[in-house]
Design an enzyme around this catalytic site. Sequence first.
Site, PDB file in Angstrom:
ATOM      1  N   ASN A 125       6.724  34.490 -25.576  1.00 61.97           N
ATOM      2  CA  ASN A 125       5.690  33.672 -24.949  1.00 61.97           C
ATOM      3  C   ASN A 125       4.631  33.348 -26.028  1.00 61.97           C
ATOM      4  O   ASN A 125       3.382  33.404 -26.063  1.00 61.97           O
ATOM      5  CB  ASN A 125       4.906  34.382 -23.551  1.00 61.97           C
ATOM      6  CG  ASN A 125       4.209  35.831 -24.095  1.00 61.97           C
ATOM      7  OD1 ASN A 125       4.788  36.166 -25.073  1.00 61.97           O
ATOM      8  ND2 ASN A 125       3.222  35.990 -23.126  1.00 61.97           N
ATOM      9  N   ASP A 146       4.733  46.958 -24.530  1.00 62.69           N
ATOM     10  CA  ASP A 146       4.141  45.991 -24.214  1.00 62.69           C
ATOM     11  C   ASP A 146       2.764  45.782 -24.897  1.00 62.69           C
ATOM     12  O   ASP A 146       1.711  45.089 -24.385  1.00 62.69           O
ATOM     13  CB  ASP A 146       3.727  46.072 -22.597  1.00 62.69           C
ATOM     14  CG  ASP A 146       3.724  44.691 -22.184  1.00 62.69           C
ATOM     15  OD1 ASP A 146       4.089  43.720 -22.864  1.00 62.69           O
ATOM     16  OD2 ASP A 146       3.590  44.208 -20.960  1.00 62.69           O
TER      17      ASP A 146
HETATM   18  O1  DOR Z   1      -0.424  42.515 -19.533  1.00 67.56           O
HETATM   19  C1  DOR Z   1       0.484  41.500 -20.007  1.00 67.56           C
HETATM   20  N1  DOR Z   1       0.303  40.900 -21.283  1.00 67.56           N
HETATM   21  N2  DOR Z   1       1.569  41.617 -19.362  1.00 67.56           N
HETATM   22  C2  DOR Z   1       2.508  40.246 -19.611  1.00 67.56           C
HETATM   23  O2  DOR Z   1       3.428  40.296 -19.038  1.00 67.56           O
HETATM   24  C3  DOR Z   1       2.198  39.497 -20.729  1.00 67.56           C
HETATM   25  C4  DOR Z   1       1.421  40.273 -21.800  1.00 67.56           C
HETATM   26  C5  DOR Z   1       0.745  39.103 -22.519  1.00 67.56           C
HETATM   27  O3  DOR Z   1       1.623  38.360 -23.330  1.00 67.56           O
HETATM   28  O4  DOR Z   1      -0.215  39.132 -22.904  1.00 67.56           O
HETATM   29 ZN    ZN Z   2       5.924  41.519 -18.777  1.00 70.26          ZN
HETATM   30 ZN    ZN Z   3       5.093  41.680 -22.274  1.00 71.28          ZN
END
Ligand code: DOR
Ligand code: ZN
Ligand code: ZN
Length: 398
Positions: A92, A283
């Site tokens: 992303n 994450d």
């Molecule tokens: O908390 C999150 N942040 N969840 C996601 O799925 C995307 C991520 C982000 O790219 O900031």
């Molecule tokens: Zn995610």
């Molecule tokens: Zn993620």
Amino acid sequence: MNILIKNAHLIDCNQNFIGDLYIENGKIKELGIDIEKEDVKTIDVNGLVVMPSFIDSHAHFRDPGFTYKEDIETGSLAALKGGYTGVCLMGNTKPICSSKEVLDYVNEKASELGLVDIHQCVTITKNFDGQTIEHLESFENDKRIKAISDDGVGVADSKIMMDAMKIAKKNDWVVMSHAETKEFSGVDMRLAENMMTWRDITLAKVTGAKLHMCHVSTKEAMKYIIDGKCDGVNVTCEVTPHHIALTKDINDYRVNPPIREREDVDFLLKAIKHGDVYCIGTDHAPHTEEDKKKGAPGMVGLETAFPICYTKLVKDGVIRINKLSELMSKNPAELLKMNKGMLSIGMDGDVVVLDLNKKVKINSENFKSKGKNTPFEGMEFFGEVKMTIKNGEILYKG
Ligand code: DOR
Ligand code: ZN
Ligand code: ZN
């Protein structure tokens, strides 16, 4: 690079002994007791713990496009400070990683930097449109691809997900799923995760694809995964440090999936103990203060993951340290097909030197990451990363 590490407490997923480790030409060459070498760099770690470096199955480096939040260099430096030498990056970015151009850009920049090994995910649907998967064909012979993901968004259309799984199976790619049923987002985030988890497991059962569930956070989602495994589905899952360390009633920091209830956390811990969780994924999601104020979900995680997991899982008696090594090194390396994750001869000479008795107070001012967004500010955990060595070279020293 050649380096001899003396007087180490050597720990990986199935070893635990005091000895020496010798890395030659970037690979682990020897491990044992009283190893002597002439004319090599020698460091005496005086009984400190040496483990395989950590591998993150899930991180966001924001490069290209959002480099004011993070870039490949600062993300890599944050990784090294946290004891990581390998990371799997989500797509992303801006542009979104759906093309060879973006993939080349990330890989070239990472190899020019020479800091950590990067696996960049290509998105399941082209530019997250939720519909187009034809672009995947152009990656069919690209050996760099081990996993695909629409993390951050998810794939709403079940037929598209099924077709993507078929392509993934043919190419031996892992499908990494961000489980969120959009119709329920903002209405019922528990149902949103649970429903999509069930759907993806069902589709993986039908297609035989290898499915990896990202950041599992609810008791029900974990139950579906356990049931799926019992049913022979090729499914693995990751849990984040924040979903095991925080509960909603105490710290409802904005992240997606959200911080859950005590009951969920207890169930995740039980699942980790029973071997139902494959790995820890941070994450790592850096955001500026301004973006956080506007509601951006996520937190940085690479520089805090080890002390949090060591304290919450090992110190608190949930699992032994060998199991933590499996979750943070061996299994994520296997998922991404990296030659890392164990103290075995022939593997990459990637290790981390740790002081497990040292208390660390989380201070975002000291982060290498551009993101200072952490709910752990000021909290204390055990386990300090003293040094990160990659291919026999010291790339971080605390
Ligand atoms: O908390 C999150 N942040 N969840 C996601 O799925 C995307 C991520 C982000 O790219 O900031
Ligand atoms: Zn995610
Ligand atoms: Zn993620």
